[in-house]
Design an enzyme around this catalytic site. Structure first.
Site, PDB file in Angstrom:
ATOM      1  N   ASP A 191      75.134  58.520   7.548  1.00 47.61           N
ATOM      2  CA  ASP A 191      74.962  59.966   6.792  1.00 47.61           C
ATOM      3  C   ASP A 191      74.214  59.839   5.751  1.00 47.61           C
ATOM      4  O   ASP A 191      74.835  60.545   4.719  1.00 47.61           O
ATOM      5  CB  ASP A 191      76.031  60.813   7.308  1.00 47.61           C
ATOM      6  CG  ASP A 191      75.586  62.361   7.033  1.00 47.61           C
ATOM      7  OD1 ASP A 191      74.339  62.598   7.295  1.00 47.61           O
ATOM      8  OD2 ASP A 191      76.620  62.987   6.798  1.00 47.61           O
ATOM      9  N   LYS A 200      89.835  65.808  -0.456  1.00 45.40           N
ATOM     10  CA  LYS A 200      89.066  66.136   0.660  1.00 45.40           C
ATOM     11  C   LYS A 200      90.336  66.533   1.629  1.00 45.40           C
ATOM     12  O   LYS A 200      91.344  65.501   1.708  1.00 45.40           O
ATOM     13  CB  LYS A 200      88.180  64.908   1.124  1.00 45.40           C
ATOM     14  CG  LYS A 200      87.386  65.237   2.489  1.00 45.40           C
ATOM     15  CD  LYS A 200      86.487  64.228   2.958  1.00 45.40           C
ATOM     16  CE  LYS A 200      85.764  64.704   3.999  1.00 45.40           C
ATOM     17  NZ  LYS A 200      84.363  63.940   4.198  1.00 45.40           N
ATOM     18  N   VAL A 249      86.412  70.122   0.837  1.00 41.98           N
ATOM     19  CA  VAL A 249      86.537  69.463  -0.338  1.00 41.98           C
ATOM     20  C   VAL A 249      86.845  70.231  -1.488  1.00 41.98           C
ATOM     21  O   VAL A 249      86.067  71.168  -1.768  1.00 41.98           O
ATOM     22  CB  VAL A 249      85.266  68.485  -0.939  1.00 41.98           C
ATOM     23  CG1 VAL A 249      85.574  67.567  -2.011  1.00 41.98           C
ATOM     24  CG2 VAL A 249      85.044  67.700   0.454  1.00 41.98           C
TER      25      VAL A 249
END
Length: 467
Positions: free
Chosen positions: A157, A35, A20
């Protein structure tokens, strides 16, 4: 350096799937986070570069299809140049000139991991954020997840460094969930090798660790539970003694909190909150209970417990440049970037827009800048004060880190003590005169009482000092 149409300004971070970058959009020059799909070699070998790029673009499509205040928005997607025929047999150097898939999203200077003081040694203690802020951040996380779960998307996540914090609105951080590279649609099998780990240690639900394909909305709820527990206690669940409850670790939290976490962190997903909306409702009930209870637990701050500087101590006034390796020693900070010693706190409101510190003799701007500003504009704010002769002075300047640390109360947790500040508590993040590099400077979070650095294009308030 360019990637596609974007000018690359610096590296923000790397992960298994790519990197990133801080970048500037063409023509307008807007700062974005870009990204780029540049997977680690082992990931490309195990999954195949084509499969990794497919997952990467799926993340962009997933995020672009969601519009919610607590989910980061995609601004632009570029699939990059097609992979050449026979790329499986090519060396990475042979593909180096190819433009890889990439997408841009809003650039946010802060994240929850920085606010908590978490680092790669996740099990180490972190900063306490206080019950009010912790409840607010957790509620926003759940609101964003509720939107994802409505679409059948499981994030998989959720952790502090994937919770970005947008510019504060009246002292309230706006949560933006990011990093959907490991997310999946309900019922969709995990792409990749069977042995691929999905999620982050300590924050991942037990059933997801055992089999990522079994993770559903309840796994995301578990991760929020871990994050909230840590924001409140500075510890991971069960750390510091097996089975210790939140009421054991925090003197102001009672059995109602224990009951909430017993559900949120249940090892068996069937005993957890069924989805983010159910957990958000439970959190709302807990917040109501806390607000009714809060005034009775607010206690007066024991000044004797705080290590103070001697009365004749004068903080450094000359700016300096220092990097992260030497900053803690240079600034006199502990491992959580808080002062080892505090000022004596003798602040007197002069009723002319200034506050006098009777211990150091420093005169402070009381209000600070009306808006959060880039570092460059913070310096312009100081020049404006001198032109306008605030308090009859023309020697206003940005304070050094040592001077900013004299504004800290020494309280280990915001909101727990009955402290009335002469300064605006909504303007807590303040630029310092000290720099880390040509493009980064140190700032203070006066509410949580720590020092950190940020890119000078980030926006914090300015509170000038004279003397």
């Amino acid at each position: 350096m360019y990637i596609g149409r974007y000018t690359i300004l610096g590296l923000l971070g790397r992960g298994g799937m790519g990197a990133v970058y801080k970048a500037a959009m063409p023509v307008a020059g807007r700062i974005v986070a870009l990204k780029v799909c540049r997977p680690a070699e082992i990931m490309a070998d195990v999954m195949g570069l084509g499969a990794v790029e497919e997952m990467f673009l799926q993340e962009a499509v997933t995020m672009a299809g969601i519009e919610h205040p607590n989910v980061a928005s995609i601004l632009d997607v570029d699939p990059g140049e097609p992979l050449p025929q026979g790329h499986e047999d090519m060396e990475p150097e042979e593909l180096a000139g190819r433009t890889p898939p990439h997408f841009s999203m809003g650039y946010y200077c802060n994240n929850l991991g920085v606010l908590m003081g978490e680092n790669y040694e996740v099990e180490r203690p972190s900063r306490l954020l206080g019950a009010d802020r912790s409840l607010d951040i957790a509620a926003q996380m759940l609101a964003g997840l509720d939107r994802l779960h409505y679409e059948g998307i499981v994030h998989r996540d959720v952790k502090p460094f994937n919770v970005m914090l947008a510019d504060r609105d009246n002292g309230r951080d706006r949560v933006k969930l990011i990093d959907f590279g490991l997310s999946r649609l309900r019922g969709e099998p995990t792409k990749g090798h069977k042995s691929m780990v999905v999620g982050s240690p300590y924050y991942t639900a037990p059933e997801q660790e055992a089999d990522p394909d079994k993770a559903d909305a309840r796994a995301d709820c578990y991760s929020v539970g871990v994050t909230l527990f840590r924001m409140l206690t500075g510890r991971l669940p069960d750390q510091g003694g097996a089975g210790r409850t939140v009421s054991d670790l925090h003197p102001d939290l009672d059995q109602r909190w224990d009951a909430f976490f017993q559900t949120a962190l249940a090892p068996d997903p069937d005993k957890r909150f069924a989805h983010a909306r159910a957990m958000l409702d439970g959190l709302g009930d807990l917040a109501d209970h806390w607000r009714a209870h809060r005034d009775s637990v607010c206690s007066f701050f024991d000044e004797e417990t705080v290590p103070r500087r001697k009365q004749d101590w004068k903080p450094r006034s000359e700016p300096l440049k220092t990097g992260t390796r030497t900053a803690q020693q240079t600034f006199g900070l502990d491992e959580l970037w808080r002062p080892k010693q505090y000022g004596c706190g003798g602040f007197e409101d002069k009723n002319n827009g200034t506050v006098l510190d009777s211990c150091t003799g420093l005169l402070w701007e009381q209000g600070g800048s009306r808006f959060a500003l880039s570092r460059h504009k913070a310096e312009a704010h100081v020049r404006r004060l001198n032109r306008n002769r605030l308090g009859g002075r023309t020697d206003w300047r940005l304070p050094t880190v040592e001077e900013l640390c004299t504004l800290f109360t020494g309280a280990s947790e915001p909101g727990r003590f009955c402290i009335e500040s002469v300064f605006d508590p909504h303007k807590a993040r303040l630029w310092s005169a000290d720099t880390k590099s040509y493009t980064a400077a140190w700032y203070a979070d006066a509410e949580l009482g720590f020092i950190w650095w940020q890119d000078t294009t980030c926006r914090f308030h300015a509170r000038a000092v004279a003397g």
